[in-house]
Structures are given as structure tokens and as C-alpha cells.
Design an enzyme around this catalytic site. Structure first.
Site, mmCIF file in Angstrom:
data_model
loop_
_atom_site.group_PDB
_atom_site.id
_atom_site.type_symbol
_atom_site.label_atom_id
_atom_site.label_comp_id
_atom_site.label_asym_id
_atom_site.label_seq_id
_atom_site.Cartn_x
_atom_site.Cartn_y
_atom_site.Cartn_z
ATOM 1 N N THR A 58 0.873 -1.180 0.000
ATOM 2 C CA THR A 58 0.000 0.000 0.000
ATOM 3 C C THR A 58 0.906 1.225 0.000
ATOM 4 O OG1 THR A 58 0.015 0.234 2.404
ATOM 5 C CG2 THR A 58 -1.674 -1.233 1.468
ATOM 6 N N ASP A 84 -2.470 -9.454 -0.939
ATOM 7 C CA ASP A 84 -3.372 -8.866 0.062
ATOM 8 C C ASP A 84 -3.737 -9.928 1.099
ATOM 9 O OD1 ASP A 84 -5.581 -7.701 1.354
ATOM 10 O OD2 ASP A 84 -6.209 -6.676 -0.485
ATOM 11 N N ALA A 130 -1.317 -4.082 8.329
ATOM 12 C CA ALA A 130 -2.463 -3.307 8.825
ATOM 13 C C ALA A 130 -2.454 -1.937 8.174
ATOM 14 C CB ALA A 130 -2.379 -3.133 10.348
ATOM 15 N N GLU A 131 -3.605 -1.311 8.186
ATOM 16 C CA GLU A 131 -3.658 0.144 8.000
ATOM 17 C C GLU A 131 -3.359 0.688 9.387
ATOM 18 O OE1 GLU A 131 -3.998 2.018 5.397
ATOM 19 O OE2 GLU A 131 -4.375 0.427 3.945
ATOM 20 N N THR A 133 -1.723 -2.896 19.362
ATOM 21 C CA THR A 133 -1.384 -1.561 19.851
ATOM 22 C C THR A 133 -2.015 -1.281 21.212
ATOM 23 O OG1 THR A 133 -1.784 0.776 19.406
ATOM 24 C CG2 THR A 133 -3.326 -0.741 18.421
ATOM 25 N N ASP A 134 -1.414 -0.355 21.945
ATOM 26 C CA ASP A 134 -2.010 0.073 23.226
ATOM 27 C C ASP A 134 -3.279 0.898 22.994
ATOM 28 O OD1 ASP A 134 -0.817 2.386 22.201
ATOM 29 O OD2 ASP A 134 0.430 2.785 23.962
ATOM 30 N N GLU A 135 -3.506 1.324 21.735
ATOM 31 C CA GLU A 135 -4.657 2.192 21.472
ATOM 32 C C GLU A 135 -5.990 1.470 21.656
ATOM 33 O OE1 GLU A 135 -4.138 4.910 18.224
ATOM 34 O OE2 GLU A 135 -1.972 4.681 18.289
ATOM 35 N N TYR A 173 -9.226 3.415 13.763
ATOM 36 C CA TYR A 173 -8.028 2.559 13.759
ATOM 37 C C TYR A 173 -8.021 1.660 14.993
ATOM 38 C CZ TYR A 173 -3.194 1.235 14.840
ATOM 39 O OH TYR A 173 -2.060 0.532 15.204
ATOM 40 N N LYS A 212 -8.278 -2.488 15.301
ATOM 41 C CA LYS A 212 -7.240 -3.322 15.937
ATOM 42 C C LYS A 212 -7.856 -4.122 17.100
ATOM 43 C CE LYS A 212 -3.369 -3.553 15.095
ATOM 44 N NZ LYS A 212 -2.594 -4.385 14.136
ATOM 45 N N ASN A 243 3.730 3.596 21.021
ATOM 46 C CA ASN A 243 4.185 4.213 19.769
ATOM 47 C C ASN A 243 5.646 3.879 19.476
ATOM 48 O OD1 ASN A 243 1.906 5.850 20.778
ATOM 49 N ND2 ASN A 243 2.291 7.055 18.941
ATOM 50 N N LEU A 250 4.114 11.201 13.984
ATOM 51 C CA LEU A 250 4.675 12.423 14.573
ATOM 52 C C LEU A 250 6.191 12.559 14.381
ATOM 53 C CD1 LEU A 250 4.321 15.055 16.171
ATOM 54 C CD2 LEU A 250 4.782 13.745 18.236
ATOM 55 N N GLY A 283 -11.535 13.375 18.804
ATOM 56 C CA GLY A 283 -11.453 12.193 19.686
ATOM 57 C C GLY A 283 -10.026 11.873 20.108
HETATM 58 P P1 NAD Z 1 2.937 0.561 8.383
HETATM 59 O O1 NAD Z 1 1.718 1.305 7.999
HETATM 60 O O2 NAD Z 1 4.260 1.233 8.296
HETATM 61 O O3 NAD Z 1 3.053 -0.784 7.518
HETATM 62 C C1 NAD Z 1 1.967 -1.605 7.260
HETATM 63 C C2 NAD Z 1 2.381 -2.604 6.175
HETATM 64 O O4 NAD Z 1 1.268 -3.479 5.938
HETATM 65 C C3 NAD Z 1 2.723 -1.955 4.840
HETATM 66 O O5 NAD Z 1 3.884 -2.537 4.300
HETATM 67 C C4 NAD Z 1 1.520 -2.258 3.966
HETATM 68 O O6 NAD Z 1 1.825 -2.350 2.585
HETATM 69 C C5 NAD Z 1 1.075 -3.587 4.540
HETATM 70 N N1 NAD Z 1 -0.357 -3.837 4.294
HETATM 71 C C6 NAD Z 1 -1.400 -2.990 4.536
HETATM 72 N N2 NAD Z 1 -2.547 -3.558 4.154
HETATM 73 C C7 NAD Z 1 -2.238 -4.801 3.700
HETATM 74 C C8 NAD Z 1 -2.997 -5.877 3.176
HETATM 75 N N3 NAD Z 1 -4.336 -5.793 3.051
HETATM 76 N N4 NAD Z 1 -2.356 -7.008 2.807
HETATM 77 C C9 NAD Z 1 -1.005 -7.110 2.932
HETATM 78 N N5 NAD Z 1 -0.234 -6.120 3.396
HETATM 79 C C10 NAD Z 1 -0.837 -4.981 3.779
HETATM 80 O O7 NAD Z 1 2.664 0.043 9.858
HETATM 81 P P2 NAD Z 1 3.666 -0.156 11.082
HETATM 82 O O8 NAD Z 1 3.817 1.133 11.789
HETATM 83 O O9 NAD Z 1 4.859 -0.892 10.613
HETATM 84 O O10 NAD Z 1 2.792 -1.096 12.010
HETATM 85 C C11 NAD Z 1 2.884 -2.519 11.901
HETATM 86 C C12 NAD Z 1 1.915 -3.139 12.876
HETATM 87 O O11 NAD Z 1 2.209 -2.698 14.200
HETATM 88 C C13 NAD Z 1 0.454 -2.743 12.631
HETATM 89 O O12 NAD Z 1 -0.348 -3.873 12.847
HETATM 90 C C14 NAD Z 1 0.171 -1.677 13.668
HETATM 91 O O13 NAD Z 1 -1.190 -1.672 14.038
HETATM 92 C C15 NAD Z 1 1.054 -2.139 14.807
HETATM 93 N N6 NAD Z 1 1.522 -1.067 15.704
HETATM 94 C C16 NAD Z 1 2.220 -0.010 15.213
HETATM 95 C C17 NAD Z 1 2.685 0.973 16.086
HETATM 96 C C18 NAD Z 1 3.497 2.145 15.584
HETATM 97 O O14 NAD Z 1 3.842 3.023 16.387
HETATM 98 N N7 NAD Z 1 3.854 2.222 14.331
HETATM 99 C C19 NAD Z 1 2.410 0.877 17.447
HETATM 100 C C20 NAD Z 1 1.674 -0.221 17.910
HETATM 101 C C21 NAD Z 1 1.248 -1.206 17.040
HETATM 102 P P1 TYD Z 2 0.940 9.555 15.748
HETATM 103 O O1 TYD Z 2 2.395 9.489 15.423
HETATM 104 O O2 TYD Z 2 -0.042 9.749 14.654
HETATM 105 O O3 TYD Z 2 0.609 8.267 16.612
HETATM 106 P P2 TYD Z 2 -0.744 7.885 17.459
HETATM 107 O O4 TYD Z 2 -1.840 8.770 17.051
HETATM 108 O O5 TYD Z 2 -0.954 6.495 17.018
HETATM 109 O O6 TYD Z 2 -0.355 8.025 18.882
HETATM 110 O O7 TYD Z 2 0.724 10.755 16.783
HETATM 111 C C1 TYD Z 2 1.459 10.816 17.983
HETATM 112 C C2 TYD Z 2 0.987 12.042 18.734
HETATM 113 O O8 TYD Z 2 1.381 13.210 18.005
HETATM 114 C C3 TYD Z 2 -0.523 12.144 18.866
HETATM 115 O O9 TYD Z 2 -0.839 12.750 20.107
HETATM 116 C C4 TYD Z 2 -0.931 13.060 17.729
HETATM 117 C C5 TYD Z 2 0.259 14.001 17.626
HETATM 118 N N1 TYD Z 2 0.531 14.566 16.286
HETATM 119 C C6 TYD Z 2 0.683 15.956 16.120
HETATM 120 O O10 TYD Z 2 0.601 16.742 17.082
HETATM 121 N N2 TYD Z 2 0.931 16.412 14.863
HETATM 122 C C7 TYD Z 2 1.021 15.597 13.791
HETATM 123 O O11 TYD Z 2 1.220 16.092 12.640
HETATM 124 C C8 TYD Z 2 0.884 14.176 13.972
HETATM 125 C C9 TYD Z 2 0.985 13.233 12.816
HETATM 126 C C10 TYD Z 2 0.645 13.712 15.248
#
Ligand code: NAD
Ligand code: TYD
Length: 337
Positions: free
Chosen positions: A36, A59, A81-82, A123-125, A150, A154, A179, A190, A275
């Protein structure tokens, strides 16, 4: 061992593949990713010719391709994931499709293939939001209370993963982490957005009062936690992963400004996220006590390394800040000057 990693071309998934190949070179890795906007083959350039690595573009919602990818697999780690809250507010539907339906397709195929472990990265969310004044932290016993599309998607996926454990005896584990930050993070979150905006001479958009708190986890610490859960974690269990590094957005931003020789003039207050969850914080006692996990990286040092990585890899992120990204940015940050 044959390991199926889904979403391995994204931020955490690609870090995990680099980590795994280094740590367990004898294992065979299959990476199933749809590519994606957030998936990027460039994240894995250095491993694409590795004999123990196979990339499948596909997919997770497609049972046929998932069934093929699952053949002979011992362990699944589901990152696909998205993942961006703001995009889930603009359009929740792909979140439901991939995060909920896609997870169910994977679970079904994993159960049919009788894999030895299905690890789901969450995620903790899913736990909702904590108050600024409270000292409460999320733990494995916290009730689910997701507040964004989101987080809701999850949460639904976590419930399905547990349902497959109880109903079909699929040997699952789940991790709910805070995060993440580090190299290869798509420049919409962020920290990656803040660094790359400053490097482009743009401002950092700050939502609301900037006093929202997150517990920033360096991605390599997260990879080590998943590795431990796979080797020592108990089937059916959930592990919360965080580093007690609760810090207000404004303070993270000030650190990044300082590291790049910028000032608060390089920030801009923008309309708040609807929210918006005030505070996330995690109690990681379970994974520490039961599996011996610990964070091996301090925030200050890993943030400095992360800033340097984006400075050294401008070609990587500049290619991602393309026309499609501009369209998203305009829509998301309407009020930005
Ligand atoms: P990301 O958005 O960077 O990557 C997601 C990947 O999944 C991408 O490579 C995308 O192409 C792939 N993907 C999306 N839809 C797909 C589908 N239908 N089929 C196959 N592949 C698909 O996400 P990330 O930040 O690397 O997060 C990875 C996982 O960790 C997620 O499940 C997310 O919910 C979880 N997570 C992320 C964070 C964070 O801070 N980034 C924190 C807690 C949990
Ligand atoms: P983000 O990185 O989107 O992670 P999450 O919403 O999953 O915690 O955002 C981290 C924090 O930063 C959140 O409180 C939203 C804030 N934020 C901004 O203030 N400005 C921005 O442009 C973005 C993307 C996030």
C-alpha cells in the site's frame, strides 16, 4: 524454521525482517505485503537477494494468496495493517477491511495449516485513553475501550485472534505496544513527519495544546520483545510492551528542534484531531518478569540516531513525499499555512 511475516515492507515489519535475518540467519522468511502507500520495497533492498528470503506481493484479505503463502509455515507474525489514526478518521473502510477481515483470513489459513504459532502485533490504542492527572497505566488486564476507527479495528482483530485460540486451539500470542519510532517509518507519524518536515524547511504541525502523552518505544526494542514472545511466550497470552518513556508531544518536538538546530518558530499549531486520546502509558511488568525482556535503548540516544538516519537517507523519504502524499497532507492539514 519458516516464518511468514505479513506487512514486512512497512515500518516495523521491515525493521523486524532486518533484525530476524541478522539474529536467525538459518530461518526462511516469507514476506507477504500488498505494498500500500505505506509499504516500500526499498526498505528491504539489502535482503532481496538473500536465499532465505521470499517476497510475495499480495493482500491478506485474499484467501488464495494467503493459503499459498502459508504453505509449510511454522510461525506467522502479523504486522499487516492500516496503521495511521488520522487516515482512519478520513476514511475508516480500509481499516475494517484489512485489519479485521484480513486478520480473519490469516487466522483461518493459519489454523488450516496448523502453524505452531500465530503472533499478532497490536497496539495500546485498543485500551482507549488515560487522563493526564492519573498515574494509571495500561496492562494485560485493562478493558478494551477503543476510541478511533483505527483502534476499533485493531481491537476487533485482537478479539478474533483470541477467538481462534479458544475455539480452534490456534496457538496464538498477542503484543500490545506503545508508539514506535526509528528508521523506515513512513513520514506521516509524529516523529518521522517532524524530522522530515524540518529537513525540508517546513514546519511541524502540532495538534491542539501539544500536551498529549505517548510512551515512545524504539523499534529495535519492539523487535526484541516479539522475538522473546515467539521463543518463550505462552500460547494464548497477551504481552504489553512499553518503556515508561511517557513524554508530551511538545517535549518530543522540542528535542527534535534542538537536534536539528531549529526553534519553536518552525512549529505550527493546527486544529486538533477529533477524539484525540490524551495519554497512553504501558505497564510492561509481565513481559519483563515472565520473559526477561528489557529495553536496551534510551530515548535520547535512539532519537538522535533516528534523526541522523533521516538526514543520511533523504532519498528514501523524499520519494515518499510525492504527489499522493501532498494530496493527503493538504486534506489532513487544511489549516496549515
Ligand atoms: P505501516 O503502515 O508502516 O506498515 C503496514 C504494512 O502493511 C505496509 O507494508 C503495507 O503495505 C502492509 N499492508 C497494509 N494492508 C495490507 C494488506 N491488506 N495485505 C497485505 N499487506 C498490507 O505500519 P507499522 O507502523 O509498521 O505497524 C505494523 C503493525 O504494528 C500494525 O499492525 C500496527 O497496528 C502495529 N503497531 C504499530 C505501532 C506504531 O507506532 N507504528 C504501534 C503499535 C502497534
Ligand atoms: P501519531 O504518530 O499519529 O501516533 P498515534 O496517534 O498512534 O499516537 O501521533 C502521535 C501524537 O502526536 C498524537 O498525540 C498526535 C500528535 N501529532 C501531532 O501533534 N501532529 C502531527 O502532525 C501528527 C501526525 C501527530
Amino acid at each position: 524454521m519458516r516464518v511468514l511475516i505479513t506487512g514486512g515492507a512497512g515500518f516495523i515489519g521491515s525493521n523486524f525482517i532486518h533484525y530476524w535475518i541478522k539474529k536467525h540467519p538459518e530461518d526462511y522468511i516469507v514476506n507477504l505485503d500488498k505494498l500500500t502507500y505505506a509499504g516500500n520495497a526499498d526498505n528491504l533492498k539489502s535482503v532481496e537477494n538473500n536465499q532465505n528470503y521470499l517476497f510475495i506481493k499480495g493482500d491478506i484479505c485474499d484467501p488464495k494468496i494467503v493459503g499459498e503463502a502459508m504453505k509449510g509455515v511454522d510461525v506467522v507474525v502479523n504486522f499487516a495493517a492500516e496503521s495511521h489514526v488520522d487516515r482512519s478518521i478520513l476514511d475508516p473502510s480500509p481499516f475494517i477491511t484489512t485489519n479485521v477481515l484480513g486478520t480473519q483470513v490469516l487466522l483461518e489459513a493459519a489454523a488450516n495449516a496448523r502453524v505452531k504459532r500465530f503472533h499478532h502485533v497490536s497496539t495500546d490504542e485498543v485500551f482507549g485513553a488515560l487522563g493526564l492527572a492519573s498515574s494509571e497505566r495500561f496492562s494485560e488486564d485493562t478493558n478494551y475501550n477503543p476510541r478511533s476507527p483505527y483502534a476499533a479495528s485493531k481491537a476487533a482483530s485482537d478479539h478474533l485472534v483470541r477467538a481462534y485460540f479458544y475455539t480452534y486451539k490456534l496457538p496464538i500470542t498477542i503484543s500490545n505496544c506503545s508508539n514506535n519510532f526509528g528508521p523506515y517509518q513512513f513520514p506521516e507519524k509524529l516523529i518521522s513527519l517532524a524530522i522530515t518536515n524540518l529537513l525540508e524547511g517546513k514546519k511541524i504541525p502540532i495538534y491542539g495544546d501539544g500536551l498529549y502523552v505517548r510512551d515512545w518505544l524504539y523499534v529495535e526494542d519492539h523487535c526484541e520483545a516479539i522475538d522473546l514472545i515467539l521463543s518463550k511466550g505462552k500460547e494464548g497470552e497477551t504481552y504489553c510492551v512499553g518503556v515508561d518513556n511517557d513524554i508530551a508531544n511538545i517535549d518530543v518536538i522540542k528535542k527534535i528542534l534542538k537536534m536539528l538546530g531549529k526553534s519553536e518558530k518552525d512549529t505550527e499549531r493546527v486544529k486538533d484531531r477529533p477524539g484525540h486520546d490524551r495519554r497512553y502509558a504501558i505497564n510492561s511488568e509481565k513481559i519483563k518478569k515472565e520473559l526477561g525482556w528489557q529495553s536496551n535503548h534510551t530515548f535520547e540516544k535512539s532519537l538522535t540516531q533516528t534523526v541522523k538516519w533521516y538526514q543520511d537517507n533523504s532519498n528514501w523519504w523524499k520519494a515518499l513525499k510525492n504527489k499522493e502524499f501532498d494530496a493527503y497532507y493538504k486534506k489532513q492539514y487544511k489549516t496549515l499555512s
